[in-house]
Design a protein around this motif. Structure first.
Motif, PDB file in Angstrom:
ATOM      1  N   ASN A 192      47.105  42.200  42.380  1.00 24.07           N
ATOM      2  CA  ASN A 192      46.127  43.157  41.984  1.00 24.07           C
ATOM      3  C   ASN A 192      46.554  43.491  40.539  1.00 24.07           C
ATOM      4  O   ASN A 192      47.516  43.130  39.873  1.00 24.07           O
ATOM      5  CB  ASN A 192      46.268  44.446  43.196  1.00 24.07           C
ATOM      6  N   ASN A 235      41.687  42.503  44.926  1.00 23.35           N
ATOM      7  CA  ASN A 235      40.789  43.266  44.227  1.00 23.35           C
ATOM      8  C   ASN A 235      41.779  44.149  43.484  1.00 23.35           C
ATOM      9  O   ASN A 235      42.889  44.246  43.877  1.00 23.35           O
ATOM     10  CB  ASN A 235      39.628  44.140  44.533  1.00 23.35           C
ATOM     11  N   ASP A 236      41.298  45.127  42.716  1.00 20.82           N
ATOM     12  CA  ASP A 236      42.043  45.852  41.481  1.00 20.82           C
ATOM     13  C   ASP A 236      43.182  46.693  42.301  1.00 20.82           C
ATOM     14  O   ASP A 236      44.106  46.836  42.039  1.00 20.82           O
ATOM     15  CB  ASP A 236      41.302  46.585  40.496  1.00 20.82           C
ATOM     16  N   THR A 259      39.859  43.700  54.735  1.00 20.80           N
ATOM     17  CA  THR A 259      39.614  44.938  54.054  1.00 20.80           C
ATOM     18  C   THR A 259      40.722  45.826  54.774  1.00 20.80           C
ATOM     19  O   THR A 259      40.913  46.046  56.127  1.00 20.80           O
ATOM     20  CB  THR A 259      38.195  45.520  54.059  1.00 20.80           C
ATOM     21  N   ILE A 290      37.619  37.394  43.564  1.00 20.96           N
ATOM     22  CA  ILE A 290      37.019  38.531  43.922  1.00 20.96           C
ATOM     23  C   ILE A 290      36.849  39.556  42.717  1.00 20.96           C
ATOM     24  O   ILE A 290      37.738  39.506  41.919  1.00 20.96           O
ATOM     25  CB  ILE A 290      37.867  39.136  44.915  1.00 20.96           C
ATOM     26  N   SER A 291      35.808  40.161  42.807  1.00 23.03           N
ATOM     27  CA  SER A 291      35.410  41.235  41.677  1.00 23.03           C
ATOM     28  C   SER A 291      36.724  42.487  41.959  1.00 23.03           C
ATOM     29  O   SER A 291      37.222  42.488  42.656  1.00 23.03           O
ATOM     30  CB  SER A 291      34.047  41.638  41.686  1.00 23.03           C
ATOM     31  N   GLY A 292      36.615  43.222  40.573  1.00 17.66           N
ATOM     32  CA  GLY A 292      37.415  44.205  40.589  1.00 17.66           C
ATOM     33  C   GLY A 292      37.249  45.281  41.757  1.00 17.66           C
ATOM     34  O   GLY A 292      38.199  45.833  42.294  1.00 17.66           O
ATOM     35  N   ASP A 293      36.142  45.559  42.101  1.00 19.17           N
ATOM     36  CA  ASP A 293      35.814  46.402  43.142  1.00 19.17           C
ATOM     37  C   ASP A 293      35.724  45.784  44.458  1.00 19.17           C
ATOM     38  O   ASP A 293      35.619  46.477  45.731  1.00 19.17           O
ATOM     39  CB  ASP A 293      34.292  47.053  42.913  1.00 19.17           C
ATOM     40  N   GLY A 294      35.750  44.624  44.514  1.00 21.55           N
ATOM     41  CA  GLY A 294      35.955  43.909  45.912  1.00 21.55           C
ATOM     42  C   GLY A 294      34.553  43.498  46.454  1.00 21.55           C
ATOM     43  O   GLY A 294      34.511  43.060  47.624  1.00 21.55           O
ATOM     44  N   ASP A 295      33.410  43.853  45.910  1.00 19.11           N
ATOM     45  CA  ASP A 295      31.983  43.618  46.236  1.00 19.11           C
ATOM     46  C   ASP A 295      31.564  42.318  46.437  1.00 19.11           C
ATOM     47  O   ASP A 295      30.785  41.886  46.898  1.00 19.11           O
ATOM     48  CB  ASP A 295      31.251  44.561  45.554  1.00 19.11           C
ATOM     49  N   GLN A 351      35.974  41.131  36.102  1.00 15.25           N
ATOM     50  CA  GLN A 351      36.009  42.408  36.741  1.00 15.25           C
ATOM     51  C   GLN A 351      34.820  43.099  37.256  1.00 15.25           C
ATOM     52  O   GLN A 351      34.862  43.693  38.488  1.00 15.25           O
ATOM     53  CB  GLN A 351      36.899  43.420  35.962  1.00 15.25           C
ATOM     54  N   GLY A 353      31.967  41.676  37.921  1.00 11.43           N
ATOM     55  CA  GLY A 353      31.286  40.653  38.865  1.00 11.43           C
ATOM     56  C   GLY A 353      30.079  39.867  38.150  1.00 11.43           C
ATOM     57  O   GLY A 353      29.345  39.355  38.598  1.00 11.43           O
TER      58      GLY A 353
END
Length: 361
Positions: A192, A235-236, A259, A290-295, A351, A353
């Motif tokens: 991360n 993710n971050d 998650t 995966i994007s930084g926010d996990g979405d 990051q 997305g």
């Protein structure tokens, strides 16, 4: 363009995953190179050469194109391992490299303006030179301070489990993240933003990989599986992990997200794309980034799972839209792939997305 491999870049103003028009662009670039990771803003991409037989690590910017970074293992040792990764600001790259004197394979950290730094030596306790290699690099934290992957141990001395996952930073040096008991291997695939959460796999004694997470060095197995499974990226803030797991009900390996709810890791299987045969002789899917926010999660769906003869495409997943074929996402935004061109896999995401990289042919 060389048909044997080319990096691809998909970018959008707004959400790439959205069904509505989002000013999406698609670009085939870097013929002969495979893109593996992308910086936070999408301005720097790292990957490997794919048509020279050496799989040399390379760094791309719009101004320079792909530039080889040197110290590649292929031209010297005829082999390689690991996956180049880039820091969020694009100034650091981790990779498996040839030592600066070209006598062994080791883990390296490249810094813009400074070049390569060897991570090993100094060696971790029980480290072992196996087939001219001390280990391989698979992960780099977003802030560029933590490198992770695997290092080699003496299998005869330790009764198996010759590969152990490790993390390294300048303050603490290398740390053996270990495995449960003897006879088990492990590897770190993703880290991360600050290096506190590492993800990857740990094997059973029978060899099957199990997806795993190490939080501040403490390991948790994410899923028990009779088939090879692994965690690929995180993710971050370290609360959402992607990879692939085993769907026992359908006897199929498929992309998954885990998650953290504050007490436990909860697994969600993402499925496979429509038209993918289900079962032990069917297709599969796996998540890579995966994007930084996990979405937003991206990865690859194989309609047939037959090594180099597989029929693949990339996918993009969000909680709202589920798993979608990247070809459909592009078509919804008025973009068709060139005739005869296919997206083989999606490997990295920015990051926020909005930019995705991968490999096509």
């Amino acid at each position: 363009m060389n048909a044997a491999g080319a990096a691809v870049l998909i970018a959008a103003v707004g959400s790439i995953a959205a069904h509505s028009q989002a000013q999406v662009s698609f670009e085939i670039f870097g013929a002969g190179f495979a893109a593996n990771d992308i910086s936070a803003d999408g301005s720097v991409i790292v990957g490997n050469s794919v048509n020279d037989g050496f799989y040399q690590q390379a760094r791309w910017t719009r101004d320079t194109g792909f530039v080889l970074l040197g110290q590649a293992t292929g031209p010297i040792f005829g082999t390689g391992a690991g996956a180049p990764q880039v820091s969020n600001d694009g100034t650091r790259v981790s990779s498996t490299i040839a030592s600066l004197d070209n006598t062994y394979i080791t883990v390296g950290l490249w810094t813009e303006g400074e070049g390569w730094q060897e991570i090993f030596p100094p060696l971790l306790q029980d480290a072992y030179l196996l087939d001219n290699s001390y280990g391989s690099a698979w992960a780099l934290s977003g802030d560029g301070t933590t490198v992770a992957g695997l290092f080699w141990r003496d299998r005869l001395t330790h009764g198996g489990g010759s590969a152990h996952g490790f993390s390294w930073d300048e303050t603490n040096g290398g740390v053996d993240l270990g495995s449960i008991g003897t006879g088990r291997d492990s590897r770190i695939n993703g880290v991360n933003l600050d290096g506190s959460v590492a993800v990857g796999w740990e094997s059973l004694e029978t060899g099957e990989w199990q997806p795993a997470v190490w939080t501040n060095g403490t390991r948790t197995i994410l899923a028990q599986s009779p088939s090879i499974s692994e965690a690929s990226a995180v993710n971050d803030d370290g609360t959402v992990i992607c990879g692939y797991s085993w769907d026992a009900a359908n006897a199929t390996s498929m992309a998954a997200v885990w998650t953290w709810d504050g007490a436990n890791w909860n697994e969600q299987l993402l499925g496979v794309l429509p038209g993918t045969p289900i079962g032990p002789f069917g297709g599969r899917s796996f998540a890579s980034a995966i994007s930084g926010d996990g979405d937003v999660v991206v990865g690859t769906n194989r309609f047939t799972d037959n090594g180099p003869f597989s029929t693949p495409t990339g996918f993009i997943w969000t909680a709202a839209d589920g798993m979608r074929d990247i070809r459909d996402v592009l078509a919804d935004n008025g973009i068709s792939l060139p005739a005869g061109f296919q997206i083989d896999r999606l490997t990295g995401i920015s990051q926020d997305g909005t930019k995705i990289v991968g490999v096509g042919s």
